[in-house]
Design an enzyme around this catalytic site. Structure first.
Site, PDB file in Angstrom:
ATOM      1  N   GLU A 245      20.970  14.828  48.321  1.00  0.00           N
ATOM      2  CA  GLU A 245      21.160  14.798  46.725  1.00  0.00           C
ATOM      3  C   GLU A 245      22.813  14.820  46.255  1.00  0.00           C
ATOM      4  OE1 GLU A 245      19.256  16.817  48.661  1.00  0.00           O
ATOM      5  OE2 GLU A 245      17.245  16.757  47.729  1.00  0.00           O
TER       6      GLU A 245
ATOM      7  N   HIS B 173      11.517  24.145  50.550  1.00  0.00           N
ATOM      8  CA  HIS B 173      11.173  22.825  50.608  1.00  0.00           C
ATOM      9  C   HIS B 173      12.182  21.682  51.067  1.00  0.00           C
ATOM     10  CE1 HIS B 173      12.477  22.613  46.909  1.00  0.00           C
ATOM     11  NE2 HIS B 173      12.809  21.103  46.797  1.00  0.00           N
TER      12      HIS B 173
ATOM     13  N   ASP C  99      19.124  14.308  40.838  1.00  0.00           N
ATOM     14  CA  ASP C  99      19.941  13.924  41.902  1.00  0.00           C
ATOM     15  C   ASP C  99      18.987  13.564  43.159  1.00  0.00           C
ATOM     16  OD1 ASP C  99      18.535  16.192  43.026  1.00  0.00           O
ATOM     17  OD2 ASP C  99      20.486  17.326  42.622  1.00  0.00           O
TER      18      ASP C  99
ATOM     19  N   HIS D 245       4.753  23.881  49.444  1.00  0.00           N
ATOM     20  CA  HIS D 245       5.086  22.248  49.112  1.00  0.00           C
ATOM     21  C   HIS D 245       4.037  21.409  49.854  1.00  0.00           C
ATOM     22  CE1 HIS D 245       7.564  18.859  48.335  1.00  0.00           C
ATOM     23  NE2 HIS D 245       8.185  19.493  47.238  1.00  0.00           N
TER      24      HIS D 245
ATOM     25  N   GLU E 219      21.629  16.964  33.602  1.00  0.00           N
ATOM     26  CA  GLU E 219      21.904  17.898  34.504  1.00  0.00           C
ATOM     27  C   GLU E 219      23.177  17.053  35.356  1.00  0.00           C
ATOM     28  OE1 GLU E 219      19.588  19.017  38.318  1.00  0.00           O
ATOM     29  OE2 GLU E 219      19.210  20.971  36.861  1.00  0.00           O
TER      30      GLU E 219
ATOM     31  N   ARG F 124      15.107  19.468  52.322  1.00  0.00           N
ATOM     32  CA  ARG F 124      15.053  18.496  53.720  1.00  0.00           C
ATOM     33  C   ARG F 124      16.046  18.953  54.610  1.00  0.00           C
ATOM     34  NH1 ARG F 124      14.390  12.721  54.268  1.00  0.00           N
ATOM     35  NH2 ARG F 124      13.401  12.636  52.256  1.00  0.00           N
TER      36      ARG F 124
HETATM   37  N1  UDP Z   1       7.329  25.185  40.351  1.00  0.00           N
HETATM   38  C1  UDP Z   1       6.035  24.829  39.781  1.00  0.00           C
HETATM   39  N2  UDP Z   1       4.938  25.116  40.715  1.00  0.00           N
HETATM   40  C2  UDP Z   1       5.357  26.006  42.451  1.00  0.00           C
HETATM   41  C3  UDP Z   1       6.539  25.838  42.448  1.00  0.00           C
HETATM   42  C4  UDP Z   1       7.689  25.499  41.713  1.00  0.00           C
HETATM   43  O1  UDP Z   1       5.706  24.421  39.012  1.00  0.00           O
HETATM   44  O2  UDP Z   1       4.405  25.914  42.989  1.00  0.00           O
HETATM   45  C5  UDP Z   1       8.419  24.511  39.469  1.00  0.00           C
HETATM   46  C6  UDP Z   1       9.541  25.569  39.280  1.00  0.00           C
HETATM   47  O3  UDP Z   1       9.222  26.469  38.165  1.00  0.00           O
HETATM   48  C7  UDP Z   1      10.621  24.775  39.048  1.00  0.00           C
HETATM   49  C8  UDP Z   1      10.498  23.548  39.826  1.00  0.00           C
HETATM   50  O4  UDP Z   1       8.914  23.804  40.206  1.00  0.00           O
HETATM   51  O5  UDP Z   1      11.048  24.658  37.549  1.00  0.00           O
HETATM   52  C9  UDP Z   1      11.350  23.522  41.184  1.00  0.00           C
HETATM   53  O6  UDP Z   1      10.811  22.716  41.867  1.00  0.00           O
HETATM   54  P1  UDP Z   1      11.090  22.315  43.613  1.00  0.00           P
HETATM   55  O7  UDP Z   1      11.523  23.796  43.972  1.00  0.00           O
HETATM   56  O8  UDP Z   1      10.247  21.632  43.979  1.00  0.00           O
HETATM   57  O9  UDP Z   1      12.523  21.512  43.288  1.00  0.00           O
HETATM   58  P2  UDP Z   1      14.139  21.808  42.947  1.00  0.00           P
HETATM   59  O10 UDP Z   1      14.279  22.511  41.871  1.00  0.00           O
HETATM   60  O11 UDP Z   1      14.582  22.371  44.503  1.00  0.00           O
HETATM   61  O12 UDP Z   1      14.675  20.279  43.077  1.00  0.00           O
END
Ligand code: UDP
Length: 378
Positions: A128, A205, A92, A238, A114, A207
């Site tokens: 998103e 992280h 998204d 982040h 997804e 927004r």
């Molecule tokens: N993740 C990672 N390293 C980190 C933090 C998260 O590899 O330092 C992985 C985590 O296992 C998950 C994904 O990144 O699969 C989540 O990413 P993020 O939280 O940035 O984005 P969202 O899922 O909220 O879109």
């Protein structure tokens, strides 16, 4: 042609790209947008993916509109040159919405991985929720991770024949990473693992949490670190400066807080496995933690991932400083509550989402048959 750009997209498309690479009747082309350069490269490296094209759209502090414009401008000539039989996008982000529209305008079928997550509020998560609705409008094949996401799509009059419940590919990636095992590459985390201390894992992280909400998280972490000296708070922070400037000042000088750069996926899954509980606003981590039996307190007011909330392993707590402290305190103090929240459940997948996705894509292209759909355990 698979198009992706952020770390979570890379993690979630990787199992599908590997499946496409292994399919004799398909050729895999990968296009990265380059939004999260370093975090993206980390994931491509782990899964051994060498992108065919790089749109290089990153720009410090650029607006969402400029990002969208760059994706349209740089992707279109590639779509024209390659003329893929299908474009695969995941999730998204704004680049997903742009890539989907760009493919649709070129009359290339869009496969949405997804698909069908909905928070119910177009404002949150921003942008998103709008991006995923836009993508659903132009997609030809909707690969929904759960029965709930399928129901969301059907409510919006999406053709039921174009929706397949696959499970979420994040579980395929997670199981692969956990199985690969291995030591921490980060020496602080290796020492932490040896110490056997309790770990509170934190990530933030989103927004919509930038600004005062994230300051609230920072203040709460300061209070928790001071109150629970036997716990170690680990924050892989982040790269976005909006996040760093809001949270980090509250954590300076606390000996039981470890702040790391974004962790390579292998280290992150290892850290998740040894954590006692997780505080996060991440979508992907809400999906991963339940299958490792880790209670999650979500730093958001709503979620498009209700399945684990319903199963009792994830709780929405928002970003109010006092609420965060109270919720963590009660989970640490109340053993029965902790035990209840830490039972492992798998509402998001069984590790077979990538083969189901591949089969659905082949069926759409008329070169194969679908597999039986994913069913979560009751
Ligand atoms: N993740 C990672 N390293 C980190 C933090 C998260 O590899 O330092 C992985 C985590 O296992 C998950 C994904 O990144 O699969 C989540 O990413 P993020 O939280 O940035 O984005 P969202 O899922 O909220 O879109």
């Amino acid at each position: 042609m698979t198009i992706y750009g952020t770390r979570p997209e890379a993690i979630k498309v990787a199992p599908v790209i590997k499946a496409i690479e292994g399919a004799p009747k398909l050729e895999s082309i990968t296009v990265v947008t380059g939004q999260h350069r370093m975090m993206l490269d980390q994931v491509n490296e782990i899964f051994d993916i060498d992108p065919t094209y790089d749109l290089d759209v990153f720009g410090v502090g650029q607006t969402l509109n400029l990002l969208m414009a760059k994706v349209f401008d740089r992707l279109d000539p590639i779509l024209e040159e390659v003329a893929p039989d299908a474009v695969v996008v995941q999730g998204d982000t704004s680049s997903v919405a742009a890539a989907s529209i760009a493919a649709f305008y070129r009359r290339i079928p869009v496969v949405h991985l997804e698909a069908g997550l909905r928070s119910g509020s177009i404002e949150s998560p921003f942008p998103e929720e709008a991006n995923r609705r836009i993508t659903s409008q132009v997609a030809t094949l909707h690969l929904a991770p759960t029965a709930t996401s399928r129901a969301n799509l059907l409510r919006e009059q999406v053709d039921p024949g174009s929706v397949v419940v696959t499970g979420n590919t994040v579980i395929d990636a997670l199981l692969r990473a956990v199985e690969a095992g291995g030591p921490f590459s980060d020496p602080d985390l290796a020492r932490l693992a040896d110490s056997g201390r309790q770990v509170l894992l934190v990530t933030t992280h989103r927004r919509e949490n930038w600004g005062e909400a994230m300051h609230g998280v920072g203040r709460a972490l300061h209070r928790l670190a001071t109150e629970f000296r036997d716990y170690v708070i680990v924050l892989p922070v982040h790269r976005n400066p909006m996040v760093r400037t809001a949270v980090l000042p509250y954590l300076a000088g606390l000996s039981n807080v470890i702040v790391t750069e974004p962790l390579p996926y292998g280290d992150f899954t290892r850290l998740l496995s040894l954590s006692t509980l997780v505080l996060t606003d991440s979508g992907g981590i809400q999906e991963e933690a339940p299958s490792l039996g880790k209670p999650v307190l979500v730093l958001r007011e709503n979620t498009e991932r209700p399945e684990a909330v319903e199963a009792g392993t994830v709780r929405l707590i928002g970003t109010d400083e006092n609420r965060i402290v109270t919720e963590v305190r009660s989970l640490i103090a109340d053993h029965a509550q902790y035990e209840f929240m830490s039972h492992a459940v798998n509402p998001y997948g069984d590790g077979m989402a990538a083969p189901r996705s591949l089969a659905a894509i082949e069926s759409m292209l008329g070169i194969g048959d679908r597999l039986p759909e994913f069913k979560a355990e009751e």
